[in-house]
Design an enzyme around this catalytic site. Structure first.
Site, PDB file in Angstrom:
ATOM      1  N   ASP A  33       0.823  -1.215   0.000  1.00 18.18           N
ATOM      2  CA  ASP A  33       0.000   0.000   0.000  1.00 18.18           C
ATOM      3  C   ASP A  33       0.858   1.266   0.000  1.00 18.18           C
ATOM      4  O   ASP A  33       1.972   1.274   0.519  1.00 18.18           O
ATOM      5  CB  ASP A  33      -0.888  -0.019   1.259  1.00 18.18           C
ATOM      6  N   ASN A  81     -10.839  -2.943  -5.588  1.00 20.64           N
ATOM      7  CA  ASN A  81     -10.088  -2.021  -6.460  1.00 20.64           C
ATOM      8  C   ASN A  81     -10.827  -1.714  -7.764  1.00 20.64           C
ATOM      9  O   ASN A  81     -10.497  -0.745  -8.463  1.00 20.64           O
ATOM     10  CB  ASN A  81      -8.683  -2.559  -6.778  1.00 20.64           C
ATOM     11  N   SER A 209      -8.160  -4.413   5.448  1.00 21.57           N
ATOM     12  CA  SER A 209      -8.734  -4.155   4.121  1.00 21.57           C
ATOM     13  C   SER A 209      -9.165  -5.435   3.392  1.00 21.57           C
ATOM     14  O   SER A 209      -8.830  -5.651   2.227  1.00 21.57           O
ATOM     15  CB  SER A 209      -7.743  -3.372   3.251  1.00 21.57           C
TER      16      SER A 209
HETATM   17  C1  FPP Z   1      -2.100   0.149  -3.219  1.00 19.02           C
HETATM   18  O1  FPP Z   1      -1.583   1.471  -3.252  1.00 19.02           O
HETATM   19  C2  FPP Z   1      -1.513  -0.608  -4.306  1.00 19.02           C
HETATM   20  C3  FPP Z   1      -2.212  -1.233  -5.291  1.00 19.02           C
HETATM   21  C4  FPP Z   1      -3.682  -1.251  -5.358  1.00 19.02           C
HETATM   22  C5  FPP Z   1      -1.517  -1.918  -6.377  1.00 19.02           C
HETATM   23  C6  FPP Z   1      -0.352  -2.747  -5.964  1.00 19.02           C
HETATM   24  C7  FPP Z   1       0.555  -2.942  -7.119  1.00 19.02           C
HETATM   25  C8  FPP Z   1       1.890  -2.901  -7.042  1.00 19.02           C
HETATM   26  C9  FPP Z   1       2.610  -2.706  -5.783  1.00 19.02           C
HETATM   27  C10 FPP Z   1       2.725  -3.068  -8.260  1.00 19.02           C
HETATM   28  C11 FPP Z   1       3.235  -4.455  -8.422  1.00 19.02           C
HETATM   29  C12 FPP Z   1       2.149  -5.377  -8.800  1.00 19.02           C
HETATM   30  C13 FPP Z   1       2.243  -6.421  -9.638  1.00 19.02           C
HETATM   31  C14 FPP Z   1       1.065  -7.261  -9.864  1.00 19.02           C
HETATM   32  C15 FPP Z   1       3.466  -6.764 -10.376  1.00 19.02           C
HETATM   33  P1  FPP Z   1      -2.612   2.652  -3.476  1.00 19.02           P
HETATM   34  O2  FPP Z   1      -2.743   2.893  -4.931  1.00 19.02           O
HETATM   35  O3  FPP Z   1      -3.900   2.343  -2.781  1.00 19.02           O
HETATM   36  O4  FPP Z   1      -1.861   3.832  -2.771  1.00 19.02           O
HETATM   37  P2  FPP Z   1      -2.548   5.018  -1.950  1.00 19.02           P
HETATM   38  O5  FPP Z   1      -3.347   4.400  -0.844  1.00 19.02           O
HETATM   39  O6  FPP Z   1      -1.383   5.799  -1.462  1.00 19.02           O
HETATM   40  O7  FPP Z   1      -3.396   5.770  -2.924  1.00 19.02           O
END
Ligand code: FPP
Length: 255
Positions: A33, A81, A209
């Site tokens: 995250d 998501n 979550s």
């Molecule tokens: C949450 O951060 C992250 C995700 C929903 C995507 C996770 C994906 C990666 C870490 C990239 C690598 C993945 C693969 C499949 C190779 P957020 O977008 O919710 O961050 P925020 O809460 O700061 O907005």
């Protein structure tokens, strides 16, 4: 100190045999995250945060493998998501292809076995194909398991298990009075995996979550304020060191 920890970790083999006695957690689950916040801090688009998240994932796989972790489960896309704007959803669902295209050879060379938990049928064909290929190519590998949670949500997983069991009961294949913890566990995506020993969540959020709610019942939880793209070897070592100092009693008492 770091060198000492590294030497200690390297002596641990990623085998089921020493699962109970090892000081390194066997199964580590990570909620990756904070990509969006990492990008916002740098005035970059959210997609740049996800790209940086791939780099953090790549180095974490390497470090986890070197430390002797047996299973690394990473939350890459949740059933919730889908609520994000379509361009971001499309982008996120291309990440497995992108990552596996560049890294599958290396993973295979390092004896890593790729698996997936989640609702495969709900994913676009290009994501399914990339994951299926990686699972197929690495199926016989005997090293660390890299388990992607993709289109995964714990409540939806439990609902699906309950529906299957209810149907089996209606069909006379299952006696409701004999349903126990193992029966439920056998009907979850994680049926083939032991429960996580350690859950890591970066980004400062202190919640699960909808991730592995059943499986995390006795898991040690570790939270850090760093955003996922900044997560590095020192953070992983800190989490493992905290884990080693925990007293796991599984509801019992120490005699
Ligand atoms: C949450 O951060 C992250 C995700 C929903 C995507 C996770 C994906 C990666 C870490 C990239 C690598 C993945 C693969 C499949 C190779 P957020 O977008 O919710 O961050 P925020 O809460 O700061 O907005």
């Amino acid at each position: 100190m770091l060198r000492f920890l590294r030497r200690l970790f390297r002596n641990e083999g990623a085998t089921h045999a020493n699962k109970e006695t090892r000081s390194v957690p066997y199964h580590v689950a990570i909620i990756m995250d904070g990509n969006g916040r990492w990008a916002a801090k740098r005035k970059l688009p959210r997609t740049a945060g996800h790209q940086a998240g791939i780099v953090a994932l790549r180095r974490t796989i390497k470090h986890a493998n070197e430390m002797g972790i047996g299973i690394l489960t990473v939350y890459a896309f949740s059933t919730e998501n889908w609520r994000r704007p379509k361009p971001e959803v499309d982008f996120l669902l291309r990440l497995p292809n992108e990552f596996l295209k560049s890294d599958l050879n290396d993973l295979h060379k390092n004896n890593v076995k790729v698996t997936m938990i989640g609702f495969m049928e709900g994913l676009p064909a290009h994501t399914r194909n990339a994951v299926s290929e990686a699972v197929g190519v690495t199926a016989k590998n005997t090293g660390m398991v890299l388990n992607f949670a993709l289109n995964y949500g714990s409540r939806a997983e439990i609902i699906a298990a309950v529906r299957t069991l209810a149907q089996k009961a209606v069909d006379g294949q299952v006696n409701p009075a004999q349903i126990d913890e193992q029966t439920i566990a056998n009907h979850l995506f994680t049926a083939a995996l032991p429960d996580p020993d350690l859950l890591i969540r970066p980004s400062g959020e202190i919640r699960l979550s909808n991730f592995l709610l059943w499986q995390l019942a006795y898991t040690e939880l570790w939270f850090t304020d760093v955003n996922w793209p900044d997560f590095n070897r020192e953070h992983l070592e800190e989490a493992i060191s905290a884990y080693r100092n925990r007293d796991r009693r599984f509801g019992g008492i120490k005699l």
